[in-house]
Design an enzyme around this catalytic site. Structure first.
Site, PDB file in Angstrom:
ATOM      1  N   SER A 153     -13.080   1.985  -2.593  1.00  0.00           N
ATOM      2  CA  SER A 153     -12.538   2.001  -3.796  1.00  0.00           C
ATOM      3  C   SER A 153     -13.052   0.845  -4.703  1.00  0.00           C
ATOM      4  CB  SER A 153     -11.234   2.359  -3.654  1.00  0.00           C
ATOM      5  OG  SER A 153     -10.515   2.226  -5.007  1.00  0.00           O
ATOM      6  N   PHE A 212      -1.834   3.927 -23.038  1.00  0.00           N
ATOM      7  CA  PHE A 212      -1.475   2.690 -22.706  1.00  0.00           C
ATOM      8  C   PHE A 212      -1.626   1.522 -23.927  1.00  0.00           C
ATOM      9  CE2 PHE A 212      -0.943   3.420 -17.871  1.00  0.00           C
ATOM     10  CZ  PHE A 212       0.102   4.142 -18.188  1.00  0.00           C
ATOM     11  N   TYR A 235      -2.349  -3.668 -13.284  1.00  0.00           N
ATOM     12  CA  TYR A 235      -3.277  -2.733 -14.035  1.00  0.00           C
ATOM     13  C   TYR A 235      -4.594  -3.594 -14.260  1.00  0.00           C
ATOM     14  CZ  TYR A 235      -4.615   0.268 -17.787  1.00  0.00           C
ATOM     15  OH  TYR A 235      -5.005   1.244 -18.549  1.00  0.00           O
ATOM     16  N   ALA A 242      -7.701  10.115   2.506  1.00  0.00           N
ATOM     17  CA  ALA A 242      -7.005   9.082   2.400  1.00  0.00           C
ATOM     18  C   ALA A 242      -5.560   9.308   1.540  1.00  0.00           C
ATOM     19  CB  ALA A 242      -7.817   8.064   1.908  1.00  0.00           C
ATOM     20  N   LYS A 271      -2.668  16.401  -8.175  1.00  0.00           N
ATOM     21  CA  LYS A 271      -2.551  14.709  -7.841  1.00  0.00           C
ATOM     22  C   LYS A 271      -1.472  14.320  -8.725  1.00  0.00           C
ATOM     23  CE  LYS A 271      -6.211  12.269  -7.817  1.00  0.00           C
ATOM     24  NZ  LYS A 271      -6.269  11.698  -6.341  1.00  0.00           N
ATOM     25  N   TYR A 308      -2.944   0.036  -1.925  1.00  0.00           N
ATOM     26  CA  TYR A 308      -4.081   0.938  -1.648  1.00  0.00           C
ATOM     27  C   TYR A 308      -5.228   0.507  -1.814  1.00  0.00           C
ATOM     28  CZ  TYR A 308      -7.673   4.075  -3.109  1.00  0.00           C
ATOM     29  OH  TYR A 308      -8.751   4.894  -3.202  1.00  0.00           O
ATOM     30  N   ASN A 339     -13.690   5.268 -11.526  1.00  0.00           N
ATOM     31  CA  ASN A 339     -12.450   6.073 -12.097  1.00  0.00           C
ATOM     32  C   ASN A 339     -13.176   7.553 -12.190  1.00  0.00           C
ATOM     33  OD1 ASN A 339     -11.426   3.348 -13.080  1.00  0.00           O
ATOM     34  ND2 ASN A 339      -9.862   4.591 -13.906  1.00  0.00           N
ATOM     35  N   ARG A 378     -12.884   1.220 -18.686  1.00  0.00           N
ATOM     36  CA  ARG A 378     -13.186   1.868 -17.053  1.00  0.00           C
ATOM     37  C   ARG A 378     -14.439   2.270 -16.975  1.00  0.00           C
ATOM     38  NH1 ARG A 378      -7.986   2.342 -14.637  1.00  0.00           N
ATOM     39  NH2 ARG A 378      -6.784   0.700 -15.223  1.00  0.00           N
TER      40      ARG A 378
END
Length: 350
Positions: free
Chosen positions: A114, A207, A312, A75, A184, A141, A175, A221
Site C-alpha cells: 500500500s 475535507f 492524514y 487484508a 466498504k 494499517y 488511492n 492524491r
C-alpha cells in the site's frame, strides 16, 4: 489454477473478473464468504472453488501442485482500525505464511502492499527497496503493510533465491476507486461517497485543509481506477506465463537455462508502485463526479475528523518508472475518464 484471495472484496473481485476475461476460468477464490452483502461481487464469476480464508493454507498444502499463480489481495484495509492484533493476524502473519509457502512450492506470488507505507511522504514515493526500512507509516494499517515488505526484503537478502518464489511482486496501491466497493463503508472511495451525497443533498462535502500550504479541497492524491489495477496484475501473470514457456523451450534445446534466470527477466521480482504517476486534487475529483452526473458543482468544506487528522496524507504521487521499465506501457485511465465510467456505467445503474 490461479488463486485470488480477497475475492469477495473490492479489488479482488475486479481482478478475478478480468482474469475471467483473459480466459482464466478455473480460479480458486479465497475470502470470508459469510458476509452475504458481498455475494454479488463474485456470484457471476467463473471459478473452480470457493475456499474460506481460514481453510486455505490446509487446502494449499494438499493442492499446491495444481496452482500456477497466487494473487494475494485479502487484508484488513480499515485505516481507522487501531487494534494491532487484527493487522498482525490478517495482514502480517497471513501474508508471511503465503510468501513462505509460495517459496516452498515455487509458485509465483503477487501480494497487496500500500501507498500508506509512505507515511507523510517525507522520503518521497519511490518504490526503491533501500528506502523501505526507513519509512514511517501514519497508521497501523500502513505499518502492517510495511512490516511485510521489510520482512520479505530481509528474507530475500539474507537467505537468497531459495527463500523466495520464482517471481514475486508487492504492489503499493495508491488511492483506488471503482466498481464493487459498495460494501466498504467509510473506507470506500471519495467518488463513491460523493455520488451518494450528490444524490441525497445536491452537494459534496470535502475535507478542509488544516495546513497552510494547501488550500481547502486541494489536497492531492494519486487516484487509480481499479480496472487499471486489474490490468497490471494480468500483465504480470502473462509475463510470467511467457517466461515459463521460454525457459521450457530453452531447456528442451539443452541451453544453459541459468543464463536466462531472474536477472534477465523483463519483469524482475520486487516492490512496485501502482498509481497513475499524476496527483490530482479532491476538488478535481468532486468536479468530475458532478459532471458525470450532469449536475452543477456544489462543494462544502468540513473539518477532518480528529481521530485521523494527524494521520492524514496531503499528497501522494507514485513514481511509476520501475513498472514502465519492466515493460508495462499502457496509459493509465485519466481521473475524468475513470470517474465518468464508474458513475455512468456502475453507480447510476446501481
Amino acid at each position: 489454477m490461479v488463486v485470488v484471495t480477497g475475492a469477495a472484496g473490492f479489488i479482488g473481485s475486479v481482478v478475478a473478473g478480468e482474469l475471467n476475461k483473459k480466459g482464466y476460468n478455473n480460479l480458486i477464490l479465497v475470502d470470508d464468504f459469510s458476509k452475504k452483502e458481498k455475494e454479488r461481487n463474485y456470484i457471476n464469476l467463473r471459478y473452480d472453488s470457493l475456499i474460506d480464508r481460514n481453510d486455505f493454507f490446509a487446502w494449499f498444502k494438499e493442492r499446491h501442485d495444481d496452482v500456477d499463480f497466487v494473487v494475494h489481495l485479502g487484508a484488513r484495509t480499515d485505516t481507522t482500525e487501531f487494534d494491532w492484533n487484527v493487522f498482525q493476524k490478517l495482514n502480517v502473519d497471513y501474508t508471511q505464511t503465503m510468501f513462505s509457502l509460495c517459496a516452498e512450492y515455487q509458485i509465483p506470488l503477487i501480494y497487496a502492499s500500500s501507498a500508506a507505507t509512505y507515511g507523510d511522504g517525507e522520503l518521497g514515493y519511490d518504490d526503491r527497496h533501500d528506502v523501505v526500512e526507513r519509512l514511517q507509516p501514519l497508521n497501523p494499517y500502513g505499518r502492517s503493510k510495511n512490516e511485510v515488505d521489510k520482512w520479505i526484503l530481509k528474507r530475500v537478502e539474507t537467505q537468497g533465491p531459495v527463500s523466495e518464489p520464482p517471481f514475486w511482486a508487492g504492489l503499493k496501491f495508491f488511492n483506488v476507486y471503482g466498481p464493487n466497493e459498495y460494501h466498504k463503508g467509510r473506507m470506500a472511495s471519495v467518488i463513491f461517497h460523493s455520488f451518494n451525497q450528490i444524490n441525497a443533498t445536491g452537494k459534496v462535502k470535502l475535507f478542509r485543509s488544516h495546513r497552510p500550504d494547501f488550500k481547502d479541497g486541494q489536497q492531492l492524491r494519486d487516484f487509480i481506477y481499479v480496472k487499471d489495477i486489474a490490468d497490471v496484475i494480468c500483465f504480470m501473470i502473462s509475463q510470467r506465463d511467457n517466461e515459463t514457456t521460454r525457459q521450457q523451450t530453452l531447456s528442451t534445446m539443452e541451453s544453459h537455462v541459468e543464463t536466462y534466470g531472474r536477472t534477465s527477466n523483463s519483469l524482475p521480482s520486487g516492490i512496485y508502485n501502482l498509481g497513475t504517476g499524476k496527483a490530482r486534487s479532491f476538488y478535481d475529483l468532486a468536479t468530475a463526479t458532478f459532471k458525470a452526473m450532469g449536475k452543477e458543482v456544489n462543494i462544502e468544506f468540513i473539518d477532518i475528523p480528529e481521530d485521523i487528522r494527524d494521520k492524514y496524507q496531503y499528497f501522494t504521487e507514485a513514481n511509476m518508472n520501475k513498472l514502465k521499465a519492466a515493460g508495462y506501457d499502457k496509459d493509465f485511465t485519466s481521473l475524468e475518464d475513470g470517474v465518468e465510467d464508474y458513475v455512468k456505467n456502475y453507480l447510476m445503474r446501481n
